[in-house]
Write a protein that holds these residues in place. Structure first.
Motif, PDB file in Angstrom:
ATOM      1  N   LEU A  51       0.741  -1.051   0.010  1.00 18.08           N
ATOM      2  CA  LEU A  51       0.184   0.121  -0.022  1.00 18.08           C
ATOM      3  C   LEU A  51       0.643   1.116  -0.049  1.00 18.08           C
ATOM      4  O   LEU A  51       0.419   2.192  -0.778  1.00 18.08           O
ATOM      5  CB  LEU A  51      -0.825  -0.092   1.323  1.00 18.08           C
ATOM      6  N   GLU A  52       2.016   1.259   0.789  1.00 19.12           N
ATOM      7  CA  GLU A  52       2.921   2.459   0.800  1.00 19.12           C
ATOM      8  C   GLU A  52       3.331   2.626  -0.512  1.00 19.12           C
ATOM      9  O   GLU A  52       3.648   3.769  -1.018  1.00 19.12           O
ATOM     10  CB  GLU A  52       3.899   2.216   1.908  1.00 19.12           C
ATOM     11  N   GLY A  53       3.670   1.420  -1.195  1.00 21.07           N
ATOM     12  CA  GLY A  53       4.580   1.636  -2.543  1.00 21.07           C
ATOM     13  C   GLY A  53       3.286   2.160  -3.550  1.00 21.07           C
ATOM     14  O   GLY A  53       3.675   2.933  -4.340  1.00 21.07           O
ATOM     15  N   LEU A  54       2.399   1.593  -3.416  1.00 25.48           N
ATOM     16  CA  LEU A  54       1.301   1.793  -4.617  1.00 25.48           C
ATOM     17  C   LEU A  54       1.017   3.485  -4.360  1.00 25.48           C
ATOM     18  O   LEU A  54       0.616   4.217  -5.338  1.00 25.48           O
ATOM     19  CB  LEU A  54       0.045   0.962  -4.299  1.00 25.48           C
ATOM     20  N   SER A  55       0.733   3.691  -3.001  1.00 23.70           N
ATOM     21  CA  SER A  55       0.519   5.260  -2.908  1.00 23.70           C
ATOM     22  C   SER A  55       1.535   6.106  -3.575  1.00 23.70           C
ATOM     23  O   SER A  55       1.203   7.230  -3.857  1.00 23.70           O
ATOM     24  CB  SER A  55       0.188   5.334  -1.223  1.00 23.70           C
ATOM     25  N   ALA A  56       2.731   5.539  -3.154  1.00 19.51           N
ATOM     26  CA  ALA A  56       3.867   6.561  -3.690  1.00 19.51           C
ATOM     27  C   ALA A  56       3.941   6.705  -5.165  1.00 19.51           C
ATOM     28  O   ALA A  56       4.215   7.728  -5.566  1.00 19.51           O
ATOM     29  CB  ALA A  56       5.254   5.882  -3.140  1.00 19.51           C
ATOM     30  N   ALA A  57       3.617   5.539  -5.523  1.00 21.85           N
ATOM     31  CA  ALA A  57       3.484   5.409  -7.449  1.00 21.85           C
ATOM     32  C   ALA A  57       2.516   6.444  -7.844  1.00 21.85           C
ATOM     33  O   ALA A  57       2.786   7.104  -8.728  1.00 21.85           O
ATOM     34  CB  ALA A  57       3.366   4.343  -7.638  1.00 21.85           C
ATOM     35  N   ASP A  74       9.891   9.835 -13.117  1.00 19.49           N
ATOM     36  CA  ASP A  74       9.232   8.587 -13.703  1.00 19.49           C
ATOM     37  C   ASP A  74      10.131   7.095 -13.382  1.00 19.49           C
ATOM     38  O   ASP A  74       9.689   6.286 -13.314  1.00 19.49           O
ATOM     39  CB  ASP A  74       9.363   8.725 -15.362  1.00 19.49           C
ATOM     40  N   TYR A  75      11.504   7.517 -13.382  1.00 14.91           N
ATOM     41  CA  TYR A  75      12.373   6.203 -12.834  1.00 14.91           C
ATOM     42  C   TYR A  75      11.964   5.770 -11.510  1.00 14.91           C
ATOM     43  O   TYR A  75      11.788   4.547 -11.116  1.00 14.91           O
ATOM     44  CB  TYR A  75      13.750   6.649 -12.612  1.00 14.91           C
ATOM     45  N   PHE A  76      11.391   6.732 -10.511  1.00 15.93           N
ATOM     46  CA  PHE A  76      10.967   6.348  -8.864  1.00 15.93           C
ATOM     47  C   PHE A  76       9.716   5.738  -9.322  1.00 15.93           C
ATOM     48  O   PHE A  76       9.307   4.748  -8.562  1.00 15.93           O
ATOM     49  CB  PHE A  76      11.015   7.749  -8.470  1.00 15.93           C
ATOM     50  N   VAL A  77       8.726   6.201  -9.766  1.00 14.31           N
ATOM     51  CA  VAL A  77       7.500   5.594 -10.225  1.00 14.31           C
ATOM     52  C   VAL A  77       7.458   4.280 -10.616  1.00 14.31           C
ATOM     53  O   VAL A  77       6.870   3.140 -10.186  1.00 14.31           O
ATOM     54  CB  VAL A  77       6.602   6.641 -10.975  1.00 14.31           C
ATOM     55  N   GLY A  78       8.406   4.101 -11.858  1.00 15.79           N
ATOM     56  CA  GLY A  78       8.392   2.765 -12.297  1.00 15.79           C
ATOM     57  C   GLY A  78       9.212   1.631 -11.447  1.00 15.79           C
ATOM     58  O   GLY A  78       8.538   0.544 -11.287  1.00 15.79           O
ATOM     59  N   HIS A  79      10.355   2.181 -10.816  1.00 22.21           N
ATOM     60  CA  HIS A  79      10.596   1.098  -9.734  1.00 22.21           C
ATOM     61  C   HIS A  79       9.909   0.769  -8.658  1.00 22.21           C
ATOM     62  O   HIS A  79       9.649  -0.414  -8.497  1.00 22.21           O
ATOM     63  CB  HIS A  79      12.034   1.808  -9.404  1.00 22.21           C
ATOM     64  N   THR A  80       9.282   1.795  -8.176  1.00 16.89           N
ATOM     65  CA  THR A  80       8.439   1.590  -7.066  1.00 16.89           C
ATOM     66  C   THR A  80       6.911   0.744  -7.200  1.00 16.89           C
ATOM     67  O   THR A  80       6.781   0.110  -6.524  1.00 16.89           O
ATOM     68  CB  THR A  80       8.034   2.899  -6.446  1.00 16.89           C
ATOM     69  N   LEU A  81       6.651   1.195  -8.414  1.00 13.91           N
ATOM     70  CA  LEU A  81       5.228   0.355  -8.977  1.00 13.91           C
ATOM     71  C   LEU A  81       5.668  -1.243  -9.262  1.00 13.91           C
ATOM     72  O   LEU A  81       5.326  -2.118  -8.940  1.00 13.91           O
ATOM     73  CB  LEU A  81       4.730   0.919 -10.043  1.00 13.91           C
ATOM     74  N   ASP A  82       6.727  -1.310  -9.721  1.00 16.46           N
ATOM     75  CA  ASP A  82       7.136  -2.630 -10.235  1.00 16.46           C
ATOM     76  C   ASP A  82       7.488  -3.588  -9.117  1.00 16.46           C
ATOM     77  O   ASP A  82       7.153  -4.800  -8.709  1.00 16.46           O
ATOM     78  CB  ASP A  82       8.604  -2.718 -11.210  1.00 16.46           C
ATOM     79  N   ASP A 120      -4.266  -7.212 -14.628  1.00 15.12           N
ATOM     80  CA  ASP A 120      -5.535  -6.376 -14.695  1.00 15.12           C
ATOM     81  C   ASP A 120      -5.813  -5.243 -13.622  1.00 15.12           C
ATOM     82  O   ASP A 120      -6.247  -4.059 -14.011  1.00 15.12           O
ATOM     83  CB  ASP A 120      -6.867  -7.228 -14.503  1.00 15.12           C
ATOM     84  N   PHE A 121      -5.339  -5.654 -12.563  1.00 18.24           N
ATOM     85  CA  PHE A 121      -5.102  -4.420 -11.419  1.00 18.24           C
ATOM     86  C   PHE A 121      -4.270  -3.359 -11.841  1.00 18.24           C
ATOM     87  O   PHE A 121      -4.686  -2.157 -11.927  1.00 18.24           O
ATOM     88  CB  PHE A 121      -4.815  -5.182 -10.175  1.00 18.24           C
ATOM     89  N   ALA A 122      -3.160  -3.626 -12.500  1.00 17.92           N
ATOM     90  CA  ALA A 122      -2.151  -2.528 -12.841  1.00 17.92           C
ATOM     91  C   ALA A 122      -2.882  -1.905 -13.827  1.00 17.92           C
ATOM     92  O   ALA A 122      -2.606  -0.455 -13.773  1.00 17.92           O
ATOM     93  CB  ALA A 122      -0.916  -3.300 -13.148  1.00 17.92           C
ATOM     94  N   ALA A 123      -3.528  -2.056 -14.810  1.00 14.75           N
ATOM     95  CA  ALA A 123      -4.120  -1.598 -15.938  1.00 14.75           C
ATOM     96  C   ALA A 123      -5.250  -0.281 -15.297  1.00 14.75           C
ATOM     97  O   ALA A 123      -5.467   0.553 -16.058  1.00 14.75           O
ATOM     98  CB  ALA A 123      -4.962  -2.187 -16.734  1.00 14.75           C
TER      99      ALA A 123
END
Length: 321
Positions: A51-57, A74-82, A120-123
Motif C-alpha cells: 500500500l505504501e508503494g502503490l500510494s507513492a507511485a 518517472d524512474y522512481f514511479v516505475g521502480h516503486t510500482l514494479d 488487470d489491477f495494474a491497468a
C-alpha cells in the motif's frame, strides 16, 4: 541477607505452553479436515508495504520521495510500482492457493491466475489516480479548514481511507477478494473508517473527520457525496437459508445518489435509496427510502415513528373488535 532467604525466580514453562498450542492447532486442522501444514495466507505486513508503494507511485511528490526531480520522477514511479506489483502478485498467489485448498481444487495454476490479476489491477491504476484527483478536489472544496489539496492528501484520514478503498475495490473486482478485505482492514486500523472493498463509490467522494464511518459491502454511492464521522451505511437484517446459515451476497446496503450529504452519527440501514441532492441530519436513524431533495432531521424521523406507532395501535384496536 542470607543466601537461603533469596526468592526463587518465577519462570514460565514455555515448553509446556508450546506443546499445548501445537495440540490445539492439530485439533483445529482436524476439525477443518486438513492434513499437514495449511497454505500460507497473504501477509498483512507485506500488504502494508505494498500500500505504501502503490500510494507513492500514485502520488510520488507527496507520498513518495521528497527529493524527486523532473528527470528522476518517472524512474522512481516505475521502480516503486514494479516492486509493489511483484510483491502483490505473491500475496494474490497465496490467496489463490488458500482458496483452492479450501475448495478441494487440485492442480490450480495459481501462478498464472495471480499474474493475470496483477496485470488487470495494474491497468486500472491511471483510472484510480483520476478518481483520487476528484476526491481530493471534493475534500478541499468541501472543508473550509483545508488550506490546500496537499494538506488533504497528507493529513486527512478520510483521504487515506479512500485511497486504500480505491485500491482494494479494484482488487476485489478483478478476483482477489481476500487481499482486498485485508487491505480494507489495514485501512480501518489506520483511519477508524471501515469500508468494505465491495462497496461501489463514485467520484468526488469526501469523508470529513471520518472516525467511526462504516460502509457495507453492497452499498452504492454516487458522485459528489459527503459523509461525516460515525455515519453507518449498513444492513437492516440478515436473512438465513433453510439450514439457518446466513445468506451471503444479497444486496442489503443503501444506495446513496449524487450530491447527498449525510451528517455525523446518521445510521441508514437496508436496501433503501437516498434520493439525489438530499441532506440527512445528524443522529438520524433511517430505514426507508427518501425522494430526491429531501431534508431529513432527527425530530422529523421521531415524529414519523410516533405517527406510525399511533396508527398501528389504532389498527390493533380496530382488528381486536
Amino acid at each position: 541477607m542470607h543466601e537461603n532467604n533469596r526468592k526463587t525466580p518465577i519462570r514460565c514453562d514455555i515448553d509446556a505452553i508450546v506443546s499445548e498450542l501445537r495440540l490445539l492447532r492439530d485439533k483445529s486442522l482436524q476439525r477443518r479436515q486438513r492434513e499437514g501444514r495449511p497454505p500460507k495466507l497473504p501477509s498483512r505486513k507485506a500488504l502494508i508495504d505494498i500500500l505504501e508503494g502503490l500510494s507513492a507511485a500514485l502520488f510520488p511528490n507527496r507520498l513518495g520521495s521528497g527529493e524527486l526531480s523532473d528527470e528522476s520522477i518517472d524512474y522512481f514511479v516505475g521502480h516503486t510500482l514494479d516492486a509493489a506489483l511483484r510483491s502483490l502478485c505473491e500475496q494474490v498467489r497465496r490467496e489463490c492457493r488458500f482458496k483452492a485448498e479450501q475448495n478441494g481444487i487440485i492442480g490450480s495454476d495459481c501462478n498464472q491466475q495471480a499474474a493475470i490479476i496483477k496485470r488487470d489491477f495494474a491497468a486500472q491504476l491511471p483510472a484510480i489516480r483520476a478518481l483520487l484527483d476528484d476526491d481530493l478536489t471534493a475534500a478541499y472544496e468541501g472543508d473550509p479548514a483545508a488550506t490546500s489539496s496537499d494538506e488533504v492528501l497528507v493529513c486527512y484520514p478520510g483521504m487515506t481511507a479512500i485511497i486504500y478503498h480505491r485500491i482494494a475495490h479494484a482488487l476485489y473486482s478483478v478476483g482477489a477478494p481476500l487481499v482486498a478485505r485485508m487491505i480494507a482492514e489495514i485501512s480501518h486500523s489506520a483511519t477508524g473508517i471501515d469500508i468494505h472493498p465491495g462497496a461501489r463509490i463514485g467520484p468526488s467522494f469526501f469523508i470529513d473527520h471520518g472516525t467511526g464511518v462504516v460502509i457495507g459491502e453492497t452499498a452504492v454511492i454516487g458522485r459528489h457525496v459527503r459523509l461525516y464521522q460515525a455515519v453507518t451505511l449498513g444492513a437492516k437484517r440478515f436473512p438465513k437459508d433453510a439450514d439457518g446459515a446466513l445468506i451471503k451476497g444479497n444486496e442489503r446496503h443503501p444506495i446513496v445518489e449524487d450530491g447527498v450529504v449525510i451528517y455525523a452519527g446518521a445510521t441508514i440501514l437496508g436496501r433503501v435509496t437516498i434520493g439525489q441532492g438530499s441532506t440527512i441530519g445528524g443522529n438520524v436513524w433511517l430505514t426507508h427510502s427518501v425522494p430526491p431533495g429531501s431534508i431529513i432531521t432527527q425530530p422529523q424521523v421521531r415524529s414519523e415513528a410516533l405517527s406510525a406507532g399511533t396508527a398501528n395501535q389504532q389498527e390493533g384496536v380496530y382488528n381486536s373488535h
